[in-house]
Design a protein around this motif. Sequence first.
Motif, PDB file in Angstrom:
ATOM      1  N   ASN A   1     -50.211  11.271 -88.309  1.00 30.60           N
ATOM      2  CA  ASN A   1     -51.331  11.299 -87.002  1.00 30.60           C
ATOM      3  C   ASN A   1     -50.746  10.779 -85.715  1.00 30.60           C
ATOM      4  OD1 ASN A   1     -50.786   8.446 -87.195  1.00 30.60           O
ATOM      5  ND2 ASN A   1     -52.379   8.049 -88.757  1.00 30.60           N
TER       6      ASN A   1
ATOM      7  N   CYS B   1     -50.121  21.503 -86.081  1.00 31.73           N
ATOM      8  CA  CYS B   1     -51.310  21.713 -87.033  1.00 31.73           C
ATOM      9  C   CYS B   1     -51.532  22.885 -87.568  1.00 31.73           C
ATOM     10  CB  CYS B   1     -52.719  20.982 -86.378  1.00 31.73           C
ATOM     11  SG  CYS B   1     -53.236  19.717 -87.131  1.00 31.73           S
TER      12      CYS B   1
ATOM     13  N   THR C   1     -51.976  28.084 -85.424  1.00 30.13           N
ATOM     14  CA  THR C   1     -51.185  26.942 -85.440  1.00 30.13           C
ATOM     15  C   THR C   1     -51.326  26.174 -84.260  1.00 30.13           C
ATOM     16  OG1 THR C   1     -49.324  27.634 -86.866  1.00 30.13           O
ATOM     17  CG2 THR C   1     -49.062  25.629 -85.613  1.00 30.13           C
TER      18      THR C   1
ATOM     19  N   GLN D   1     -57.458  21.075 -83.316  1.00 30.56           N
ATOM     20  CA  GLN D   1     -57.590  20.059 -84.054  1.00 30.56           C
ATOM     21  C   GLN D   1     -59.464  20.054 -83.960  1.00 30.56           C
ATOM     22  OE1 GLN D   1     -55.146  16.779 -82.211  1.00 30.56           O
ATOM     23  NE2 GLN D   1     -54.124  16.652 -84.323  1.00 30.56           N
TER      24      GLN D   1
ATOM     25  N   ARG E   1     -59.995  18.457 -87.553  1.00 31.00           N
ATOM     26  CA  ARG E   1     -58.814  17.776 -88.129  1.00 31.00           C
ATOM     27  C   ARG E   1     -58.528  16.314 -87.427  1.00 31.00           C
ATOM     28  NH1 ARG E   1     -54.829  20.893 -90.276  1.00 31.00           N
ATOM     29  NH2 ARG E   1     -54.241  19.138 -90.786  1.00 31.00           N
TER      30      ARG E   1
ATOM     31  N   GLU F   1     -55.191  14.476 -87.258  1.00 29.86           N
ATOM     32  CA  GLU F   1     -53.905  14.687 -88.395  1.00 29.86           C
ATOM     33  C   GLU F   1     -52.897  15.655 -87.880  1.00 29.86           C
ATOM     34  OE1 GLU F   1     -56.891  14.506 -92.162  1.00 29.86           O
ATOM     35  OE2 GLU F   1     -56.467  16.461 -91.193  1.00 29.86           O
ATOM     36  N   ILE F   2     -51.827  15.643 -88.214  1.00 27.66           N
ATOM     37  CA  ILE F   2     -50.711  16.259 -88.064  1.00 27.66           C
ATOM     38  C   ILE F   2     -50.062  16.652 -89.263  1.00 27.66           C
ATOM     39  CG2 ILE F   2     -48.246  16.241 -86.842  1.00 27.66           C
ATOM     40  CD1 ILE F   2     -50.568  16.020 -84.917  1.00 27.66           C
ATOM     41  N   ASP F   3     -49.698  17.916 -89.507  1.00 30.76           N
ATOM     42  CA  ASP F   3     -49.141  18.523 -90.533  1.00 30.76           C
ATOM     43  C   ASP F   3     -47.684  18.537 -90.671  1.00 30.76           C
ATOM     44  OD1 ASP F   3     -51.561  19.298 -91.832  1.00 30.76           O
ATOM     45  OD2 ASP F   3     -51.683  21.033 -90.452  1.00 30.76           O
TER      46      ASP F   3
END
Length: 401
Positions: free
Chosen positions: A69, A91, A110, A202, A207, A210-212
């Motif tokens: 995050n 993301c 993305t 996001q 989202r 949140e970070i992937d």
Amino acid sequence: MRPWQSLLTAFGVFWGILLLTLLLGMGSGLDNGIANKVKSLPPNEMFIHVQETTMPYRGFGRGRKWLLNARDEVLIRQRFGSMVKAYSPLCYAGYQNITRGDQSCQYQVTGVVPQFVDELPQRVVAGRFINDIDMREHRKVCVIGERVADLLFGGNDEAVGGIISVNDIPLTVVGVTRNTNRHVYIGIDLAESVLMPLPTEQAAYGRGDEIDFCAVIMDEAFPMSQQKGQIVALIKENHSIHPDDELAIIAPTISEETDMFHNLFTGINILIWIVGLGTLSAGLIGITNIMLVSVRERTQEIGIRRAIGAKPRDIITEVMLQSLLLTLSAGLAGLCAAVWLLHFVGNMLPQGDDAVIARPIVPFWTAIAALFIIVAGGLLAGGMPARRALAIKPIDALSEE
């Protein structure tokens, strides 16, 4: 000793040197090809992506799913300050429906930040990349890959300023980007991607923060190998991950990957030397045998020369020179043939950064080592026949049929 016997025997040495040199040259080319793949990446970069936890901690059970995050970046920048050269979170929205007028296709969407241009080797071929103002104002803009531009607009320049719809969200195309090293893959194919400002993506997909996935690039004065442990520990503490849970975070660094490849090729080169020297040894044994046969056939000649006063040094020198000449001519022929073949293959292989094998050449010192091995092998191959010739007694030789 018939000439064809000598040629067949020398072929073993020719083949051994040819095989050794070709394998070393191709190994060098493969090493160069791998080096080309990573040279465009910052050497002090680390990629971070997460997996399910494998250990319980602070009331959480094993197998917990979690994501990075925004606070992770805050903690890292607080701890390292100006040592952090770039922090690039991503993301992933996955494949989404992209439309323009009556044209429609599915491409990867993305959320990225401006520093993404440093994370993945690429070049903006039209327009511009996402900037800080796009991030701050949550602008509905995007940068697209070349294939997306070709399909929806018919070209890169035509795409800039155009409008596309991503799941009914209108986005203005501000740039077109090209992957300059297609072998570097971090979950997306730039040619088939739509890149949005991270806050816009996001918000559009709910989202939150949140970070992937993210990449951290440190200043060259601070090796990532020394900072990696602290960065991973900060992230684990932020998300209540057990400090010893090594599988919850995968964090490879570019230097680690480079070292791994170099160690791999060192092992391959050792194996090549073992195989090549084994083949060469078989050829040298053949030359030793043929020289023994030659000495046996010339027993009377050698005996007569000894009887009329030939010195042992003369006999030894003659046999050794014959062995050395046979070995050296075969070895040099094999070395020259291998160099020519490597040059020919190098011209036939694809060129540029995408080449898997690049510049397959024989290093200078490798060629010198091969030449030394040829000379030493020739002298060794002649040693036993020379001693055999020296042991011949004149009276026994003259009485032999």
